[in-house]
Design a protein around this motif. Sequence first.
Motif, PDB file in Angstrom:
ATOM      1  N   ASN A 143      57.112 -48.904  39.313  1.00 22.91           N
ATOM      2  CA  ASN A 143      58.017 -47.861  39.661  1.00 22.91           C
ATOM      3  C   ASN A 143      56.921 -47.337  41.123  1.00 22.91           C
ATOM      4  O   ASN A 143      56.123 -46.657  40.724  1.00 22.91           O
ATOM      5  CB  ASN A 143      59.028 -47.447  39.072  1.00 22.91           C
ATOM      6  N   ILE A 144      56.980 -47.054  42.186  1.00 17.50           N
ATOM      7  CA  ILE A 144      56.305 -46.148  43.125  1.00 17.50           C
ATOM      8  C   ILE A 144      57.008 -45.428  43.393  1.00 17.50           C
ATOM      9  O   ILE A 144      56.428 -44.029  43.481  1.00 17.50           O
ATOM     10  CB  ILE A 144      56.443 -46.938  44.358  1.00 17.50           C
ATOM     11  N   CYS A 145      58.274 -44.998  43.334  1.00 14.27           N
ATOM     12  CA  CYS A 145      59.771 -43.178  43.445  1.00 14.27           C
ATOM     13  C   CYS A 145      58.440 -41.999  42.348  1.00 14.27           C
ATOM     14  O   CYS A 145      58.699 -41.190  43.235  1.00 14.27           O
ATOM     15  CB  CYS A 145      60.424 -44.373  43.058  1.00 14.27           C
ATOM     16  N   PRO A 146      58.247 -41.890  41.292  1.00 12.22           N
ATOM     17  CA  PRO A 146      58.192 -41.693  40.910  1.00 12.22           C
ATOM     18  C   PRO A 146      56.746 -40.481  41.525  1.00 12.22           C
ATOM     19  O   PRO A 146      56.552 -39.715  41.077  1.00 12.22           O
ATOM     20  CB  PRO A 146      57.576 -41.251  39.531  1.00 12.22           C
ATOM     21  N   ILE A 147      56.013 -41.360  42.404  1.00  7.67           N
ATOM     22  CA  ILE A 147      54.961 -40.322  43.135  1.00  7.67           C
ATOM     23  C   ILE A 147      54.788 -41.149  44.508  1.00  7.67           C
ATOM     24  O   ILE A 147      53.641 -40.430  45.080  1.00  7.67           O
ATOM     25  CB  ILE A 147      53.616 -41.586  42.886  1.00  7.67           C
ATOM     26  N   CYS A 148      56.721 -40.422  44.945  1.00  2.11           N
ATOM     27  CA  CYS A 148      57.343 -40.593  46.493  1.00  2.11           C
ATOM     28  C   CYS A 148      56.656 -39.208  46.678  1.00  2.11           C
ATOM     29  O   CYS A 148      58.047 -38.371  45.930  1.00  2.11           O
ATOM     30  CB  CYS A 148      57.669 -41.960  46.822  1.00  2.11           C
ATOM     31  N   ILE A 149      56.621 -38.538  47.979  1.00  2.00           N
ATOM     32  CA  ILE A 149      57.159 -37.382  48.633  1.00  2.00           C
ATOM     33  C   ILE A 149      58.260 -36.364  49.025  1.00  2.00           C
ATOM     34  O   ILE A 149      59.347 -36.287  48.357  1.00  2.00           O
ATOM     35  CB  ILE A 149      55.759 -37.054  49.208  1.00  2.00           C
ATOM     36  N   HIS A 150      59.066 -38.071  49.003  1.00  2.00           N
ATOM     37  CA  HIS A 150      60.407 -38.421  49.507  1.00  2.00           C
ATOM     38  C   HIS A 150      61.635 -37.930  48.263  1.00  2.00           C
ATOM     39  O   HIS A 150      62.761 -38.385  48.464  1.00  2.00           O
ATOM     40  CB  HIS A 150      60.686 -39.669  50.747  1.00  2.00           C
ATOM     41  N   GLN A 151      60.674 -38.631  47.214  1.00  2.00           N
ATOM     42  CA  GLN A 151      62.134 -38.970  46.393  1.00  2.00           C
ATOM     43  C   GLN A 151      63.332 -38.348  46.183  1.00  2.00           C
ATOM     44  O   GLN A 151      64.052 -38.649  45.506  1.00  2.00           O
ATOM     45  CB  GLN A 151      60.996 -38.865  44.401  1.00  2.00           C
ATOM     46  N   SER A 152      63.018 -36.507  46.131  1.00  2.00           N
ATOM     47  CA  SER A 152      64.306 -36.228  45.949  1.00  2.00           C
ATOM     48  C   SER A 152      65.279 -36.238  46.913  1.00  2.00           C
ATOM     49  O   SER A 152      66.289 -35.760  46.579  1.00  2.00           O
ATOM     50  CB  SER A 152      63.666 -34.479  45.887  1.00  2.00           C
TER      51      SER A 152
ATOM     52  N   ALA B  21      67.404 -41.075  50.600  1.00  2.00           N
ATOM     53  CA  ALA B  21      68.777 -41.923  50.200  1.00  2.00           C
ATOM     54  C   ALA B  21      68.516 -43.561  50.520  1.00  2.00           C
ATOM     55  O   ALA B  21      69.907 -44.399  50.888  1.00  2.00           O
ATOM     56  CB  ALA B  21      69.381 -41.635  51.770  1.00  2.00           C
ATOM     57  N   LEU B  22      67.223 -44.629  50.837  1.00  2.00           N
ATOM     58  CA  LEU B  22      67.509 -46.145  51.187  1.00  2.00           C
ATOM     59  C   LEU B  22      67.664 -46.634  49.931  1.00  2.00           C
ATOM     60  O   LEU B  22      68.295 -47.567  50.216  1.00  2.00           O
ATOM     61  CB  LEU B  22      65.803 -46.593  50.720  1.00  2.00           C
ATOM     62  N   THR B  23      68.092 -46.295  49.068  1.00  2.00           N
ATOM     63  CA  THR B  23      68.592 -46.268  47.701  1.00  2.00           C
ATOM     64  C   THR B  23      68.619 -45.434  46.389  1.00  2.00           C
ATOM     65  O   THR B  23      68.385 -44.731  46.045  1.00  2.00           O
ATOM     66  CB  THR B  23      67.034 -47.946  46.503  1.00  2.00           C
ATOM     67  N   THR B  24      69.415 -46.544  45.403  1.00  2.00           N
ATOM     68  CA  THR B  24      70.200 -45.504  44.445  1.00  2.00           C
ATOM     69  C   THR B  24      69.213 -45.572  43.520  1.00  2.00           C
ATOM     70  O   THR B  24      69.412 -45.249  42.393  1.00  2.00           O
ATOM     71  CB  THR B  24      71.440 -45.273  44.215  1.00  2.00           C
ATOM     72  N   GLN B  25      68.350 -46.674  43.565  1.00  2.00           N
ATOM     73  CA  GLN B  25      67.995 -48.026  41.919  1.00  2.00           C
ATOM     74  C   GLN B  25      66.830 -47.548  42.201  1.00  2.00           C
ATOM     75  O   GLN B  25      66.122 -48.501  42.522  1.00  2.00           O
ATOM     76  CB  GLN B  25      68.126 -49.249  42.001  1.00  2.00           C
TER      77      GLN B  25
END
Length: 54
Positions: free
Chosen positions: A5-14, A17-21
């Motif tokens: 999962n790359i989301c936790p280290i992405c600056i745009h995570q918070s 709007a690209l995905t809810t999963q």
Amino acid sequence: MKHFNICPICIHQSYCALTTQKDKVWSCSEFDAIEPSNSIIKSKPQIEKKLELI
């Protein structure tokens, strides 16, 4: 089975709007990694140590 999962280290995570999963994202065109902070290292005084052979 564990997913990468790359989301936790992405600056745009918070506000992404690209995905809810966000627990199964392994690739993203908008991904920008969080830069490690060097401010902690720079602000902490470094003690110079000498190596002594015995």
